[in-house]
Design a protein around this motif. Sequence first.
Motif, mmCIF file in Angstrom:
data_model
loop_
_atom_site.group_PDB
_atom_site.id
_atom_site.type_symbol
_atom_site.label_atom_id
_atom_site.label_comp_id
_atom_site.label_asym_id
_atom_site.label_seq_id
_atom_site.Cartn_x
_atom_site.Cartn_y
_atom_site.Cartn_z
ATOM 1 N N MET A 46 -15.354 -34.107 -19.729
ATOM 2 C CA MET A 46 -14.301 -34.918 -19.099
ATOM 3 C C MET A 46 -14.505 -36.377 -18.970
ATOM 4 N N ASN A 47 -13.521 -37.272 -19.198
ATOM 5 C CA ASN A 47 -13.513 -38.659 -19.063
ATOM 6 C C ASN A 47 -13.860 -39.027 -17.694
ATOM 7 N N SER A 48 -14.824 -40.020 -17.666
ATOM 8 C CA SER A 48 -15.005 -40.646 -16.239
ATOM 9 C C SER A 48 -13.752 -41.574 -15.864
ATOM 10 N N ALA A 49 -13.840 -41.672 -14.597
ATOM 11 C CA ALA A 49 -12.662 -42.394 -14.167
ATOM 12 C C ALA A 49 -12.533 -43.969 -14.752
ATOM 13 N N ALA A 50 -13.544 -44.417 -14.961
ATOM 14 C CA ALA A 50 -13.692 -45.774 -15.831
ATOM 15 C C ALA A 50 -13.142 -45.548 -17.061
ATOM 16 N N SER A 51 -13.479 -44.676 -17.990
ATOM 17 C CA SER A 51 -13.198 -44.403 -19.313
ATOM 18 C C SER A 51 -11.686 -44.387 -19.487
ATOM 19 N N ILE A 52 -11.318 -43.627 -18.519
ATOM 20 C CA ILE A 52 -9.675 -43.648 -18.548
ATOM 21 C C ILE A 52 -9.038 -44.688 -17.914
ATOM 22 N N LEU A 53 -9.281 -45.397 -16.981
ATOM 23 C CA LEU A 53 -8.784 -46.754 -16.505
ATOM 24 C C LEU A 53 -8.895 -47.846 -17.646
ATOM 25 N N ASN A 54 -10.043 -47.816 -18.273
ATOM 26 C CA ASN A 54 -10.237 -48.713 -19.013
ATOM 27 C C ASN A 54 -9.737 -48.535 -20.692
ATOM 28 N N ASN A 55 -9.049 -47.498 -20.863
ATOM 29 C CA ASN A 55 -8.428 -46.943 -21.989
ATOM 30 C C ASN A 55 -6.966 -47.452 -21.841
ATOM 31 N N PRO A 56 -6.543 -48.598 -22.757
ATOM 32 C CA PRO A 56 -5.289 -48.903 -22.715
ATOM 33 C C PRO A 56 -4.070 -47.922 -23.169
ATOM 34 N N PHE A 57 -4.533 -46.927 -23.963
ATOM 35 C CA PHE A 57 -3.742 -45.747 -24.517
ATOM 36 C C PHE A 57 -3.597 -44.691 -23.515
ATOM 37 N N LEU A 58 -4.566 -44.475 -22.503
ATOM 38 C CA LEU A 58 -4.447 -43.435 -21.536
ATOM 39 C C LEU A 58 -4.116 -44.227 -20.173
ATOM 40 N N ASN A 59 -4.407 -45.340 -19.869
ATOM 41 C CA ASN A 59 -4.211 -45.898 -18.427
ATOM 42 C C ASN A 59 -2.713 -45.824 -18.132
ATOM 43 N N LYS A 60 -2.394 -45.404 -17.066
ATOM 44 C CA LYS A 60 -1.324 -45.836 -16.250
ATOM 45 C C LYS A 60 -1.575 -46.384 -15.033
ATOM 46 N N GLY A 61 -2.620 -46.786 -14.629
ATOM 47 C CA GLY A 61 -2.956 -47.863 -13.366
ATOM 48 C C GLY A 61 -2.231 -47.001 -12.284
ATOM 49 N N THR A 62 -1.668 -47.718 -11.294
ATOM 50 C CA THR A 62 -1.073 -47.361 -10.027
ATOM 51 C C THR A 62 0.049 -46.075 -10.436
ATOM 52 N N ALA A 63 0.418 -45.894 -11.693
ATOM 53 C CA ALA A 63 1.257 -44.827 -11.716
ATOM 54 C C ALA A 63 0.710 -43.461 -12.030
ATOM 55 N N PHE A 64 -0.514 -43.334 -11.867
ATOM 56 C CA PHE A 64 -1.306 -41.809 -11.877
ATOM 57 C C PHE A 64 -0.584 -41.197 -10.782
#
Length: 545
Positions: free
Chosen positions: A1-19
């Motif tokens: 599984m991705n770490s939190a940082a690897s999701i939030l730092n991935n512009p193709f996956l990141n939704k920021g406050t919309a998660f």
Amino acid sequence: MNSAASILNNPFLNKGTAFTTAERQALGLVGTLPSHVQTLDEQATQAYAQYQSKANNLEKRLFLMTIFNENRTLFFKLMADHVVEFMPIVYDPTVADAIEEYSHLFTDPQNAAFISVDDPDSIEATLQNAADGRDIRLVVVTDAEGILGMGDWGVNGVDIAVGKLMVYTAAAGIDPAQVLPVSIDAGTNNQKLLDDPLYLGNHHRRMAGDDYLAIIDKFVTAERKLFPESLLHWEDFGRGNAQVILDKYQDQFLTFNDDIQGTGMVVLAGILGALNISHEAITDQKFVTFGAGTAGMGIANQILDELMRAGLSETEARSHFYAVDRQGLLFTDTPDLTAAQRPFTRDRSEFANADELTSLAAVVQTIHPTVLIGTSTQPGTFTEAIVKDMAAHTPRPIIFPLSNPTKLAEATAADLIKWTDGQALIATGIPAGDVDYQGTTYHIGQGNNALMYPGLGFGLIAATAKVLNGETLSAACHALGGLVDASEPGAAVLPPVGQLTTFSQKLAEIVAQSVLDQGLNKEPISDAKQAIAEMKWTPVYPENN
Ligand SMILES: NC(=O)c1ccc[n+]([C@@H]2O[C@H](COP(=O)([O-])OP(=O)(O)OC[C@H]3O[C@@H](n4cnc5c(N)ncnc54)[C@H](O)[C@@H]3O)[C@@H](O)[C@H]2O)c1
Ligand SMILES: O=C(O)C[C@H](O)C(=O)O
Ligand SMILES: [Mn+2]
């Protein structure tokens, strides 16, 4: 599984406050974001308010780029909501300022691939690393020898590849995760950059000749191997290389030169739009192309193709063109002709005053053109005297000052309207506002390849085209017809940027249909519209990551 940082730092996956709360739990993001969950619309509203607080266009662009770097969906949502406002910020003309300042302002590589001619053995690894497992369908590559009309900008030019790809997604809907900007850092002959310790590219002069073409070939081989389904788009190569590279590869795989073909397309589409307003025939026009370089000759060739499709013989069609460059009108015996210029040269014996035809003014005075295209990089060269002289001999002069960015334009739309008493049919390279003149509001079309390449490219990719040929280019040039009400006073020759997504969709469908009609598709596809619809990406968050 991705770490939190690897999701939030991935512009193709990141939704920021919309998660959502559920997503935060499922993805290991609990506690990594402020607790209030926002919608994409709320994020966009908040970001747009910040955007509006920025002092100037470059600041606005830098702000938008931070969003681009962090969250592609939010960036393209904003772009979809404000396309007319954002186009000149993320693309021409503000992209020109960003390129000049690139090394000084650098904060993020923007998922581009940086190829260095000093490390040819790493070309394949470079592309692979930058793609990072993404399914790449579209590559925009530049070596930045001829950035817009500003010359050589070395690695700084990567921003034009990033910018062109932004327009592809905003206009046509290619998935931003399926694109790859590529910089080929061949060195630079820009002394200012070489002398600048902050310059981020190779600090040596540009590699040229066979060594350079061998690197290009190595890049092409790796690109085709890694991304065989992709369209390879060439941008802002130098005059000596652009056509050579296109000629070498265009029959082998799906590839396109924007400055040659994209510009040729938008100009032909604009001329067809202008003739729709003036009710004249294209076969009755006399064309002067001022600045017979990459774009100028691309334009001439696209119009030539149209004249021949209209029934003229090649010789007859060529007799409608007058190519003007630094030397003046180009003759068969003019020194230093390029390969692209040669077939468009004139014979000195045609003119009693051939030796005097060394300036645009003299050429216009002698020839009385009906169409004047500027791709010269020389600002202000469509002077009042030249324009008035042209207008004295043709009722609706077609005048397209196309040099970019703003500071290089051959004329402004407002001056052209004034000097021709509202008769000129105009398209400009950069966006131009409406011109009010003697009670009529004139809308000015943007004669920029950005109107064409997104729909063209998307149609080709969706149709899995093997190659791009003249038949498809011609179909695309005619695709914009009928979108402007030609009977309205002050009508533009091209549809407005506000309709970019609508006409890019239409263009893509026509292009895909042309591919299918010619049997040029790799995959079995029966319905062009469906293929386009299935491939189209829109800026909404997927339900779950
Ligand atoms: N609007 C568009 O969509 C679009 C598309 C492509 C290029 N352009 C613009 O067109 C311009 C040219 O781009 P390019 O890629 O063809 O560059 P290029 O370097 O290939 O061509 C420029 C040509 O202008 C000629 N030139 C320079 N000084 C001149 C002078 N005083 N008189 C006559 N000719 C002169 C050069 O010799 C050269 O042949 C740039 O400003 C670029 O931004 C616009
Ligand atoms: O980038 C643009 O705005 C158009 C064109 O490709 C150019 O080189 O000027
Ligand atoms: Mn260009």
